[in-house]
Structures are given as C-alpha cells and as structure tokens.
Scaffold this motif. Structure first.
Motif, PDB file in Angstrom:
ATOM      1  N   PHE A  96       0.834  -1.201   0.000  1.00 51.91           N
ATOM      2  CA  PHE A  96       0.000   0.000   0.000  1.00 51.91           C
ATOM      3  C   PHE A  96       0.868   1.251   0.000  1.00 51.91           C
ATOM      4  N   LEU A  97       0.565   2.193  -0.909  1.00 49.04           N
ATOM      5  CA  LEU A  97       1.307   3.434  -1.000  1.00 49.04           C
ATOM      6  C   LEU A  97       0.425   4.630  -0.671  1.00 49.04           C
ATOM      7  N   ALA A  98      -0.758   4.704  -1.270  1.00 50.25           N
ATOM      8  CA  ALA A  98      -1.672   5.811  -1.020  1.00 50.25           C
ATOM      9  C   ALA A  98      -3.060   5.404  -1.488  1.00 50.25           C
ATOM     10  N   GLY A  99      -4.072   6.039  -0.916  1.00 51.39           N
ATOM     11  CA  GLY A  99      -5.434   5.737  -1.323  1.00 51.39           C
ATOM     12  C   GLY A  99      -6.372   6.878  -0.985  1.00 51.39           C
ATOM     13  N   HIS A 100      -7.508   6.916  -1.653  1.00 52.51           N
ATOM     14  CA  HIS A 100      -8.512   7.947  -1.400  1.00 52.51           C
ATOM     15  C   HIS A 100      -9.890   7.383  -1.718  1.00 52.51           C
ATOM     16  N   ASP A 101     -10.821   7.615  -0.801  1.00 52.00           N
ATOM     17  CA  ASP A 101     -12.212   7.242  -0.972  1.00 52.00           C
ATOM     18  C   ASP A 101     -12.998   8.541  -1.063  1.00 52.00           C
ATOM     19  N   ASP A 102     -13.698   8.783  -2.172  1.00 54.64           N
ATOM     20  CA  ASP A 102     -14.379  10.076  -2.295  1.00 54.64           C
ATOM     21  C   ASP A 102     -15.614  10.177  -1.412  1.00 54.64           C
ATOM     22  N   GLY A 103     -16.027   9.038  -0.805  1.00 53.95           N
ATOM     23  CA  GLY A 103     -17.022   9.065   0.252  1.00 53.95           C
ATOM     24  C   GLY A 103     -18.361   9.660  -0.106  1.00 53.95           C
ATOM     25  N   GLY A 104     -18.761   9.656  -1.361  1.00 53.59           N
ATOM     26  CA  GLY A 104     -20.050  10.193  -1.739  1.00 53.59           C
ATOM     27  C   GLY A 104     -20.070  11.694  -1.897  1.00 53.59           C
ATOM     28  N   GLY A 105     -18.897  12.326  -1.816  1.00 54.84           N
ATOM     29  CA  GLY A 105     -18.821  13.769  -1.978  1.00 54.84           C
ATOM     30  C   GLY A 105     -18.854  14.180  -3.431  1.00 54.84           C
ATOM     31  N   PRO A 106     -18.801  15.479  -3.688  1.00 52.32           N
ATOM     32  CA  PRO A 106     -18.876  15.963  -5.076  1.00 52.32           C
ATOM     33  C   PRO A 106     -17.585  15.774  -5.867  1.00 52.32           C
ATOM     34  N   ASP A 107     -16.454  15.561  -5.179  1.00 52.36           N
ATOM     35  CA  ASP A 107     -15.176  15.402  -5.868  1.00 52.36           C
ATOM     36  C   ASP A 107     -14.894  13.930  -6.135  1.00 52.36           C
ATOM     37  N   ASN A 108     -14.030  13.680  -7.093  1.00 50.56           N
ATOM     38  CA  ASN A 108     -13.626  12.312  -7.401  1.00 50.56           C
ATOM     39  C   ASN A 108     -12.421  11.895  -6.566  1.00 50.56           C
ATOM     40  N   ALA A 109     -12.210  10.581  -6.491  1.00 54.01           N
ATOM     41  CA  ALA A 109     -11.073  10.048  -5.752  1.00 54.01           C
ATOM     42  C   ALA A 109      -9.780  10.368  -6.498  1.00 54.01           C
ATOM     43  N   ALA A 110      -8.780  10.877  -5.772  1.00 57.64           N
ATOM     44  CA  ALA A 110      -7.488  11.210  -6.382  1.00 57.64           C
ATOM     45  C   ALA A 110      -6.420  11.221  -5.307  1.00 57.64           C
ATOM     46  N   VAL A 111      -5.209  10.832  -5.664  1.00 56.12           N
ATOM     47  CA  VAL A 111      -4.079  10.870  -4.733  1.00 56.12           C
ATOM     48  C   VAL A 111      -2.896  11.540  -5.431  1.00 56.12           C
TER      49      VAL A 111
END
Length: 360
Positions: A315-330
């Motif tokens: 594992f290096l990095a991760g992002h869950d957009d959690g239903g928000g308006p933005d997309n997942a990005a790292v």
C-alpha cells in the motif's frame, strides 16, 4: 452456558453529503469498509514490550497487562488466516516482521475482550495501536471460531445476527441481563451495539439472513422471541458458512491470469464498471516525480495505489471520495524503474454514469 462473545466498540455513524439517493447511500454503506481486491494484508503480533495499564479494583493501584500471546495462540491465528485464504479469495494474508508494514496488528490482552477493526477501519488506527485483540485463550475447545470471527471482521464482515433481514424479535431485557453476567460482564451500551442494534440495509452482508454464518453469535434459549424456531437458541457454524464464502468471493474474487492494463501519463482510460466492480492498472513511470492519479465522472469510487516490491503490492496511497462531489485522487511520488498498481472500485454512478481514470 453463555459463551464469551465479540465486543466491537461502537463507531460514529459515517457522514455523507446531504441529498444522496437511497441507492447511492446503500452502495456507500456496503462498500466503505471493504478492501480493494488484490490487496495483501500484512498482520503482525505484538510482543512483550507492549501492554495496557489498567486499575486494580479496590486498591487504587495500576497493573500492566501485556499484549503478547503465546506461540500456540499465534499458531491458531496463523492457521485461521490460512483457512480464510483457502476459500480462494483475491486477498492475501502475509505475516510482517515490522509493525510499520502491517495493516493488521494483533494483541492478546487477557480480559480485554475480543474485537477487531472492521475492514478498512484498520487504516485509521495508529501504528502503535491494535486493530484486533483476542482477550482469552483461543487454543481451547471451540475457540477457533472466535479467531475466524475476528478475521471476518478484518475482511469487512459485520455481525450477521444484527442483519435487518434476520427478523429477530429479542427479549431485550433478558438479553441485557444475560450478557451483564459472567463471562462477558457487558454494559447495556455494549450489548446494544453488538446484539440489539439493527444494521442499516446497506451494512448487511446480504439480503437474506444466514443463521449459520461464523459472524452470528451463539445464544441460549429464552433470548429470541420470534421467529419461534429460534426460541431455543442460535447455534451457528464454527467456521465460514457457504453464504460467508459467497460473500467474500463476491467482494474478493480470485485474480485471473490476465495482467492489468497499463496507465500512461496524460491518457485517460474509461472504466465501464458496475456497482461493486473493480478495475486494475499498472503504472511504470517514465520519470521520477510527483504524480496525481485520479478518477473522473459522476461516480463514487475508492482508488488505491500500490508499489510492487519483490512482486508483492504494498500500500502506498489511497482515497475514498465518500459520496462527496469530488472524485477520488491521490498525489504520490513515483520512481522510474519501479512498477505500481492502481486499483479502482466503484460504489455507484449517477448522471451520465461515464467514468475514467488517469495519471498525470
């Protein structure tokens, strides 16, 4: 005779953006605790240097209770990891030599109860903290199920007897009284959190209740009022049931022989995923620098970047957009000559439903 039971700590309810449809909310509740498929989960056992300091009743003194477990207990846990792995799931378990490399950190604090972080909740725990505790001797008869149950939590599974599809009508006060006594000595809050609280539909493992699940508690007679067939008690399986196997294989199918497609900087790749589905990509950076890896479109996703070390994704990095308006990005530093894997799992889509992934 009442058995010692798993006591999870009640977590704050997840916060999602207002105005989500029931479909989106259900997809987020179902998937937020699950790992991306293909993850290697490293586990580590605490040694004698780590301990809890607890008060001695009636004395005002403090007592040190170590988190280390004996060799036989550790062997039981290793064997239970192998049993879950043997179902053919796409996750891999590996014992780590260094706690800093472990997503799962296991203690054996006697009297501290048995519990585990549920799925990706483990990532929010500090590196010096336990993500799982086994609070009694798990080498005894019938205690293997305790370990299999906790590993089920680590995989993202929840208590099956709390499923809204179970239709269980409890004698609440009888349950409170039963679990307030030995050997559990639970508070009313602990009993409500682990038995009487009904899960949201999106949290349940399936739309049909499985009384044989290893995630169901055993109960004696007189606690369940309805359905009538369970007034005499519940006696689940001591290991993963067929429905448990179906659940973990649905979320973590075994990897196929095909290699993931490659991501080239500044070139987007359409995803075309359905809810719960996942796409994997490799990245071999042409130069060493900071990169952004992200998704696009009207979608809720979780995106994770792994670095391959000796052929094993770490594992290096991760992002869950959690239903928000933005997309997942790292934003992550990638090194030329090394190989990386990007995994994207879709929760749900809306609008046009078109999604893509890109690194730049």
């Amino acid at each position: 005779m009442t058995r010692r039971l798993c006591a999870l700590v009640r977590r704050p309810a997840p916060c999602f953006a207002p105005g989500l449809t029931a479909e989106r909310l259900g997809a987020l509740l179902a998937g937020r605790r699950m790992w991306v498929d293909g993850t290697v989960l490293h586990y580590w056992f605490f040694d004698g240097c780590d301990a809890s300091v607890i008060p001695v009743p009636g004395t005002g003194e403090l007592r040190r209770v170590p988190w280390a477990g004996g060799a036989e207990q550790r062997d039981v846990v290793r064997d239970c990891f192998r049993e879950w792995q043997g179902l053919g799931i796409g996750l891999t378990f590996a014992e780590a030599d260094d706690r800093a490399e472990a997503e799962l950190r296991i203690g054996f604090q006697a009297g501290g109860g048995s519990w585990s972080a549920v799925g990706r909740e483990a990532l929010s725990a500090g590196r010096s903290e336990r993500t799982m505790n086994l609070g009694w001797d798990v080498t005894g008869p019938g205690e293997r199920g305790t370990v299999l149950h906790q590993i089920g939590h680590a995989l993202g599974m929840v208590h099956e007897h709390q499923s809204p599809y179970a239709g269980l009508h409890w004698d609440d006060e009888a349950v409170y009284a039963e679990l307030a006594g030995p050997p559990n000595h639970w508070s009313r809050e602990t009993t409500y959190t682990n038995v009487l609280r009904e899960l949201d539909a999106g949290e349940a493992s399936a739309s049909v209740w499985d009384p044989q699940s290893v995630m169901t508690f055993p109960f004696g007679p007189g606690l369940v009022l309805e359905p009538e067939q369970y007034r005499g008690g519940l006696s689940p399986s001591a290991g993963p049931s067929p429905a448990d196997k179906e659940f973990v294989l649905r979320w973590y199918p075994p990897a196929g022989p095909a290699r993931p497609a490659g991501l080239v900087p500044f070139r987007s790749v359409p995803l075309g995923l359905g809810p719960g589905e996942q796409a994997d990509f490799t990245v071999e950076p042409p130069e060493t620098r900071e990169y952004t890896v992200g998704t696009f479109g009207d979608a809720d996703t979780v995106l994770v970047v792994f670095e391959e070390r000796d052929g094993v994704p770490r594992f290096l990095a991760g992002h869950d957009d959690g239903g928000g308006p933005d997309n997942a990005a790292v934003r992550v530093r990638l090194v030329r000559g090394r190989r990386y894997v990007v995994r994207v799992r879709l929760y749900s889509t809306w609008g046009c439903g078109q999604t893509a992934v890109m690194c730049w």
